[in-house]
Structures are given as structure tokens and as C-alpha cells.
Design a protein around this motif. Structure first.
Motif, PDB file in Angstrom:
ATOM      1  N   ASN A   5      75.293  32.964  16.874  1.00 59.43           N
ATOM      2  CA  ASN A   5      75.530  31.604  17.372  1.00 59.43           C
ATOM      3  C   ASN A   5      76.924  31.102  16.974  1.00 59.43           C
ATOM      4  O   ASN A   5      77.652  30.540  17.789  1.00 59.43           O
ATOM      5  N   LEU A   6      77.280  31.358  15.734  1.00 67.52           N
ATOM      6  CA  LEU A   6      78.601  30.918  15.271  1.00 67.52           C
ATOM      7  C   LEU A   6      79.700  31.670  16.024  1.00 67.52           C
ATOM      8  O   LEU A   6      80.733  31.085  16.393  1.00 67.52           O
ATOM      9  N   GLY A   7      79.450  32.968  16.259  1.00 63.81           N
ATOM     10  CA  GLY A   7      80.419  33.767  17.023  1.00 63.81           C
ATOM     11  C   GLY A   7      80.644  33.171  18.409  1.00 63.81           C
ATOM     12  O   GLY A   7      81.781  33.080  18.890  1.00 63.81           O
ATOM     13  N   VAL A   8      79.545  32.745  19.045  1.00 63.90           N
ATOM     14  CA  VAL A   8      79.641  32.146  20.387  1.00 63.90           C
ATOM     15  C   VAL A   8      80.458  30.844  20.313  1.00 63.90           C
ATOM     16  O   VAL A   8      81.319  30.583  21.167  1.00 63.90           O
ATOM     17  N   GLU A  56      92.090  28.494  10.942  1.00 58.33           N
ATOM     18  CA  GLU A  56      91.858  27.642   9.769  1.00 58.33           C
ATOM     19  C   GLU A  56      90.531  26.914   9.876  1.00 58.33           C
ATOM     20  O   GLU A  56      89.804  26.780   8.900  1.00 58.33           O
ATOM     21  N   VAL A  57      90.240  26.428  11.091  1.00 59.01           N
ATOM     22  CA  VAL A  57      88.974  25.709  11.291  1.00 59.01           C
ATOM     23  C   VAL A  57      87.807  26.662  11.031  1.00 59.01           C
ATOM     24  O   VAL A  57      86.849  26.318  10.338  1.00 59.01           O
ATOM     25  N   ALA A  58      87.931  27.869  11.592  1.00 62.79           N
ATOM     26  CA  ALA A  58      86.857  28.856  11.417  1.00 62.79           C
ATOM     27  C   ALA A  58      86.648  29.141   9.928  1.00 62.79           C
ATOM     28  O   ALA A  58      85.514  29.196   9.453  1.00 62.79           O
ATOM     29  N   ASP A  59      87.745  29.301   9.193  1.00 56.79           N
ATOM     30  CA  ASP A  59      87.621  29.560   7.750  1.00 56.79           C
ATOM     31  C   ASP A  59      86.985  28.374   7.038  1.00 56.79           C
ATOM     32  O   ASP A  59      86.197  28.539   6.103  1.00 56.79           O
ATOM     33  N   SER A  60      87.346  27.163   7.488  1.00 60.42           N
ATOM     34  CA  SER A  60      86.839  25.976   6.785  1.00 60.42           C
ATOM     35  C   SER A  60      85.341  25.768   7.024  1.00 60.42           C
ATOM     36  O   SER A  60      84.665  25.128   6.234  1.00 60.42           O
ATOM     37  N   SER A  98      86.962  34.072  16.577  1.00 65.28           N
ATOM     38  CA  SER A  98      87.876  32.924  16.498  1.00 65.28           C
ATOM     39  C   SER A  98      89.337  33.348  16.721  1.00 65.28           C
ATOM     40  O   SER A  98      90.221  32.511  16.829  1.00 65.28           O
ATOM     41  N   ARG A  99      89.566  34.674  16.739  1.00 66.30           N
ATOM     42  CA  ARG A  99      90.940  35.186  16.955  1.00 66.30           C
ATOM     43  C   ARG A  99      91.143  35.606  18.409  1.00 66.30           C
ATOM     44  O   ARG A  99      92.209  36.103  18.761  1.00 66.30           O
ATOM     45  N   PHE A 100      90.145  35.439  19.242  1.00 65.17           N
ATOM     46  CA  PHE A 100      90.230  35.893  20.636  1.00 65.17           C
ATOM     47  C   PHE A 100      91.294  35.117  21.420  1.00 65.17           C
ATOM     48  O   PHE A 100      91.808  35.595  22.436  1.00 65.17           O
ATOM     49  N   TRP A 101      91.629  33.915  20.949  1.00 68.33           N
ATOM     50  CA  TRP A 101      92.628  33.097  21.646  1.00 68.33           C
ATOM     51  C   TRP A 101      93.941  33.858  21.818  1.00 68.33           C
ATOM     52  O   TRP A 101      94.658  33.638  22.800  1.00 68.33           O
ATOM     53  N   TYR A 102      94.235  34.745  20.858  1.00 70.93           N
ATOM     54  CA  TYR A 102      95.528  35.438  20.901  1.00 70.93           C
ATOM     55  C   TYR A 102      95.625  36.337  22.144  1.00 70.93           C
ATOM     56  O   TYR A 102      96.699  36.476  22.732  1.00 70.93           O
ATOM     57  N   ILE A 103      94.496  36.949  22.510  1.00 72.41           N
ATOM     58  CA  ILE A 103      94.466  37.813  23.707  1.00 72.41           C
ATOM     59  C   ILE A 103      94.816  36.970  24.942  1.00 72.41           C
ATOM     60  O   ILE A 103      95.552  37.410  25.823  1.00 72.41           O
ATOM     61  N   LEU A 117      78.315  39.167   7.359  1.00 73.86           N
ATOM     62  CA  LEU A 117      78.095  39.363   8.805  1.00 73.86           C
ATOM     63  C   LEU A 117      79.205  38.690   9.607  1.00 73.86           C
ATOM     64  O   LEU A 117      79.725  39.230  10.576  1.00 73.86           O
ATOM     65  N   ASN A 118      79.536  37.492   9.148  1.00 70.46           N
ATOM     66  CA  ASN A 118      80.560  36.707   9.836  1.00 70.46           C
ATOM     67  C   ASN A 118      81.937  37.364   9.722  1.00 70.46           C
ATOM     68  O   ASN A 118      82.636  37.552  10.713  1.00 70.46           O
ATOM     69  N   SER A 119      82.291  37.764   8.486  1.00 67.44           N
ATOM     70  CA  SER A 119      83.651  38.287   8.335  1.00 67.44           C
ATOM     71  C   SER A 119      83.778  39.731   8.809  1.00 67.44           C
ATOM     72  O   SER A 119      84.876  40.180   9.129  1.00 67.44           O
ATOM     73  N   SER A 120      82.652  40.472   8.874  1.00 68.60           N
ATOM     74  CA  SER A 120      82.784  41.870   9.296  1.00 68.60           C
ATOM     75  C   SER A 120      82.667  42.033  10.809  1.00 68.60           C
ATOM     76  O   SER A 120      83.257  42.929  11.380  1.00 68.60           O
ATOM     77  N   ILE A 121      81.877  41.178  11.437  1.00 65.01           N
ATOM     78  CA  ILE A 121      81.646  41.386  12.867  1.00 65.01           C
ATOM     79  C   ILE A 121      82.064  40.193  13.735  1.00 65.01           C
ATOM     80  O   ILE A 121      82.885  40.321  14.634  1.00 65.01           O
ATOM     81  N   LEU A 122      81.521  39.021  13.420  1.00 65.75           N
ATOM     82  CA  LEU A 122      81.649  37.927  14.392  1.00 65.75           C
ATOM     83  C   LEU A 122      82.777  36.931  14.128  1.00 65.75           C
ATOM     84  O   LEU A 122      83.150  36.161  15.013  1.00 65.75           O
ATOM     85  N   GLY A 123      83.309  36.949  12.915  1.00 62.60           N
ATOM     86  CA  GLY A 123      84.383  36.000  12.582  1.00 62.60           C
ATOM     87  C   GLY A 123      85.604  36.198  13.474  1.00 62.60           C
ATOM     88  O   GLY A 123      86.359  35.266  13.752  1.00 62.60           O
ATOM     89  N   VAL A 124      85.755  37.437  13.933  1.00 61.31           N
ATOM     90  CA  VAL A 124      86.927  37.787  14.740  1.00 61.31           C
ATOM     91  C   VAL A 124      86.943  37.045  16.097  1.00 61.31           C
ATOM     92  O   VAL A 124      87.993  36.919  16.732  1.00 61.31           O
TER      93      VAL A 124
END
Lengths: 262, 265
Positions: free
Chosen positions: B158-161, B181-185, B86-91, B77-84
Motif C-alpha cells: 500500500n505504501l509503495g502504491v 525526503e517525504v518518503a524517508d520522513s 518513491s524514486r520512480f519520478w526520476y524515470i 520490506l520498505n527499504s529493500s523492495i517498495l521504498g524505491v
């Protein structure tokens, strides 16, 4: 000789630039200071809990996993592959290729700069382990040597993984695949001596054990001198193989490369 | 209005699902295979640990496999939908935010939907079912099953938030690639049952950072290690935590937008 000298001047200059660049963004370093201890904290709790039910030395398991965690996350190796993937996908690789040095050079420089900065965390952590574990100077020196060669292998592995992007562009799955294989065969998932014998034999077919399990065994003083020399020699062999493979990959990849950023 | 919005989301979703397979077939297949290898590694770890004579007090090997199943479900669930998230900073960092702010869908939701990976989710669900079968599904309580799934979904949101909040730091700091890296850890909190933690740590990871709900709590619910009443109490706690994190999320988002400057508008 003169060419070599010129190359070293360029190398030095670019490495200094990278150090300055990374120094400007020190957050990755600080974040490492948070998550490396968090990982260690989980392992300590886990093995203390598991140790209640067994007479096996849990201190050994705790120090094993802390060391594995340190070696695994000492330097950001995966970035090497990610950088190459970005170069290929954005087409900026063509800009690098017209410069008067080989493609591998900026990657080595970036890597050297990382090592320089990340060592401010890694070296004190290792010294702490050496003191706590009471490791002799002899094994500490052997560890440094095995770790240095291990890092060379690690660099070449991720460089090769990055070069796959020249063929298939996106390498997210490949990165994940290599990480999965690495967790099995490097001893980071389970100490290799706990694996079934056939599985342990399989780990010799991959280079990963030489940059994690081998330095770790050395640090914990669990390797004889003859075994150490054999592992060291095999590490060199892996370096040569990976170097050759990267040259082949680069040549064949270039023939397929299309970019419009030149 | 709502239907129209849903249609837009569905269209975006279709684009995101097919683009991965269409352009990066080899890599997508490799990704799926790698995820299976990771799961095998998880099982192998617990086999080796049990083989050495270690025991996770109160948990049989089959029950641990149920935990691993939930761990895999959460991870997918995390890697398919919500893990992303943590990449929003790039936008934010790349100065593309104002373009996205003009779109008719919330730019954060749009970002999540466009980066969904259906294949990973399907793979995760298959692994979840297979692991439950390996664990002998008769030990699983049907009553707690639905509740446990709900808990996993809420914990993932919750983790996505929380990831989004990390990403917002980019409004002030700029480049935030270490967040990845933090998100992965953080996945380490999903790897082992958190019953191993001390009491204080458990309180922190239940009420402040809800990591206990990733896979440990759902596994406890479904294995009836805790009563259904406590399960519902836990679920309510999780919902309250989610509400608080969403509040913080919106607060920081607004503060961040006030500071934002871009050149793409």
C-alpha cells in the motif's frame, strides 16, 4: 589579497546562481512545511501519552524533540554527500576540477544558497520556540553562535562523507552508517543525559554532539558559561580536524580517480 | 505465459541482487551494519524511556520489543523492495519512460524488481526473529502470527502504491527529488506505536492513510491485544484501502501518460 578578492567575486556570483536555481524549484521548501510539523505532531502525541505515567516534565521532552527535529532537518546536509557521489559516479567531477577554484567552493556555494532559502522556514520556527519557551536574549545570541559553528561542522562532516565516494564510488551504506552513528551520539535519539555514563563519554569522540546537542542545550539555558566556552573551543578543534581530513581525502582520492567526462 | 513472465522477472531479480555485491561490496556491507546499529538505537530508546519511569500504557517492555520487531520487518520490506517506488519520478523526469514502456514487463514492476535489495530483506528478517526472541516469543500468539505477517506485507505494498502516486506528480511538476525526503520522513509512523495518537488521528491513519497498519496493528494482532475477528476486519479494511489507492494510482498513471513527452523513443 587580489586572489582572495577574485575568489569572493566568483563565490558571490555562483551563490546567486544557486539561489536562483533553487528558487525555481521551491517544492522542497513547501514539502518541509508539511513533514517537519508532522514529525513534531508525532512527538507531541508520544510524549503526552508517555507523560501520563510519570511525573517527569513532559513539556521539556516535547520541546527537546521539536528543537532536535528543527535542527536536524533545518538544512539538507545529506545532499552535499549525495552531490559528490553523483559527481564521482557520473564522472562530472573532472569538469569541476579543471575550473579555477577549489572543489570545495561550489559545495559551499550550494550550501550557502540552501541556508539562505531554508532560513525562511527555520528562522521563524526558532523565533516561535524562543517566544514560547521564553528564552532570554542572552541565550538566544549564544545559540546563534553555537548553531553557526555547528553548521560548519555539519557541512564538513557530510563533505568528508561525500569524498569517500572517491574511494568506493557508491556511499549509500556510508550515509546510512553516519546517520546511525549520528542518531546515537548527537542526542537526536535519546537526550544524552539519559544515556549510561560510559555511553555519554563515548559521544565526545564524535563531532555530532556539537551541532545538535550543544546548540540545543544552549537554547534551553542548560549550560554554564565555562562549559559553553569549552564546547565552543572543541567545536573549532573539530572544524580544523575535519578540514584537514577533507584535504587529505581529496588528495588521496584524486590519485585514484578515473573519469572520462573532461 | 505466466511462467514465461515469471522467468523474466527472476532473471531481472538475479541481476539486481548480484550487481550490488559485485560492484559495491564495501558499501553494501556498511549498509547492513548501519541497519543493525539503527535497530540497537530503537531498543536503547525504549530502555531509556522505561528507565526514566515512563510507561506506554498497556504495553510492557517485552511487548514494545515485539512492536519494534514488526517495525523492523516493515522497514526492511520498505527499504529493500517498495521504498524505491518513491524514486520512480526520476524515470519520468529524465525522459526515459518511453523506452521502458516498450519492454514486455510493466515498467513500474520492472523498476521495483531491478532495484530490489535482497541483503536488506534478509537482514530485516534476521533482526525480526532476533527481536522476537529478545521479547520472549512465548507472548506471541501463533494464531495471529501469519495474519500479522500478511498485514505487514499488504501495508508495505500500500505504501509503495502511495509512493508511486507521489512520483507521478513528476508528469506535471517535473523534478520531484523532495519526494525522497517525504518518503524517508514517513518512517516516523513506523517508529513509535500509533496507539499514542488521538481518536481522530487514528481514524485518519487507519482508513485514509493506512499508517496504523505498518507495525502497530500487526503487533496488536500478534499480542492478542485485539481479537482475531477484529484482526480479520482490520485486514479487510486494509485490502479495501489498497484497492482504492491502486485505483487512484492507475487513474493518475493514465492521465500522466497522456501528458508525457520524451526524446528517447
Amino acid at each position: 589579497m587580489r586572489d582572495m578578492k577574485e575568489l569572493m567575486v566568483k563565490y558571490k556570483a555562483l551563490t546567486t546562481i544557486y539561489i536562483k536555481q533553487f528558487y525555481k524549484y521551491p517544492i522542497p521548501l513547501f514539502i518541509k512545511l508539511i513533514y517537519v510539523p508532522v514529525e513534531a505532531f508525532i512527538y507531541i502525541f508520544l510524549w503526552n501519552y508517555l507523560g501520563k505515567s510519570s511525573s517527569v516534565d513532559i513539556n521539556y521532552m516535547i520541546i527537546y524533540y521539536i528543537l532536535i527535529g528543527l535542527i536536524k532537518s533545518a538544512y539538507p546536509f545529506r545532499h552535499i554527500s549525495i552531490n559528490i557521489q553523483r559527481d564521482v559516479m557520473e564522472g562530472s567531477i573532472s569538469n569541476v576540477l579543471v575550473r579555477p577554484y577549489p572543489y570545495i567552493l561550489p559545495e559551499i556555494e550550494r550550501y550557502t544558497a540552501w541556508i539562505f532559502l531554508y532560513s525562511f522556514i527555520f528562522i521563524p520556527a526558532i523565533i516561535f520556540v524562543i517566544i514560547v519557551r521564553n528564552v532570554s536574549v542572552y541565550y538566544a545570541i549564544l545559540f546563534v553562535l553555537s548553531f553557526a559553528i555547528g553548521n560548519m561542522i555539519q557541512f564538513l562532516v557530510w563533505y568528508n562523507v561525500g569524498l569517500i565516494a572517491l574511494k568506493i564510488e557508491r556511499i549509500r551504506g556510508v550515509l546510512l552508517g553516519v546517520s546511525a552513528l549520528m542518531s546515537f551520539t548527537s542526542g537526536s535519539l535519546v537526550p544524552l543525559f539519559l544515556l549510561p555514563q560510559w555511553m555519554e563519554q563515548v559521544t565526545y569522540l564524535f563531532p555530532f554532539r556539537y551541532y545538535m546537542y550543544f546548540p540545543l542545550q544552549t537554547m534551553l539555558g542548560e549550560i554554564s558559561m565555562s562549559d559553553y566556552m569549552v564546547s565552543l573551543a572543541l567545536s573549532f578543534v573539530w572544524c580544523v580536524i575535519l578540514w584537514g581530513l577533507s584535504a587529505v581525502q581529496l588528495r588521496s582520492g584524486m590519485s585514484k580517480l578515473q573519469a572520462n567526462c573532461a | 505465459m505466466c511462467l514465461k513472465r515469471l522467468k523474466k522477472i527472476a532473471r531481472l531479480y538475479k541481476i539486481s541482487v548480484f550487481s550490488g555485491f559485485q560492484y559495491f561490496k564495501a558499501d553494501t556491507i556498511m549498509e547492513l551494519i548501519s541497519e543493525v546499529i539503527f535497530s540497537i538505537g530503537n531498543i536503547l530508546f525504549w530502555y531509556c524511556v522505561t528507565d526514566m519511569g515512563y510507561e506506554l500504557s498497556g504495553w510492557s517492555l517485552n511487548q514494545i520489543f515485539v512492536f519494534v520487531a514488526y517495525s523492523e520487518l516493515f522497514f526492511s520490506l520498505n527499504s529493500s523492495i517498495l521504498g524505491v517506488c518513491s524514486r520512480f519520478w526520476y524515470i519520468i523526469y529524465s525522459g526515459n519512460l518511453e523506452v521502458l514502456l516498450t519492454k514486455p514487463i510493466d515498467c513500474r514492476l520492472r523498476f521495483v524488481v531491478l532495484n530490489m535489495k535482497l541483503s536488506t530483506l534478509i537482514n530485516g528478517i534476521i533482526k525480526f526473529v532476533v527481536l522476537l526472541m529478545i521479547a520472549n516469543y512465548s507472548i506471541v500468539s501463533i494464531r495471529g502470527f501469519l495474519l500479522s505477517i500478511l498485514i505487514v506485507v499488504i501495508a508495505a505494498i500500500n505504501l509503495g502504491v502511495i509512493y508511486f502516486i507521489f512520483s507521478y506528480a513528476s508528469f506535471w511538476i517535473g523534478k520531484m527529488d523532495p519526494i525522497n525526503e517525504v518518503a524517508d520522513s514517513l518512517t516516523i509512523f513506523n517508529k513509535y506505536p500509533l496507539v499514542v495518537l488521538s481518536k481522530i488521528a487514528k481514524v485518519i491513519f487507519t482508513y485514509i492513510l493506512p499508517f496504523y497498519f505498518f507495525s502497530t496493528f500487526p503487533a496488536e494482532v500478534v499480542l492478542e491485544k485485539i481479537s482475531l475477528k477484529n484482526g480479520i476486519y482490520g485486514c479487510s479494511t486494509l485490502c479495501i484501502t489498497l484497492g482504492i489507492w491502486m485505483l487512484i494510482n492507475n487513474l493518475i498513471w493514465r492521465k500522466g501518460l497522456e501528458r508525457y513527452e520524451g526524446i528517447n523513443g
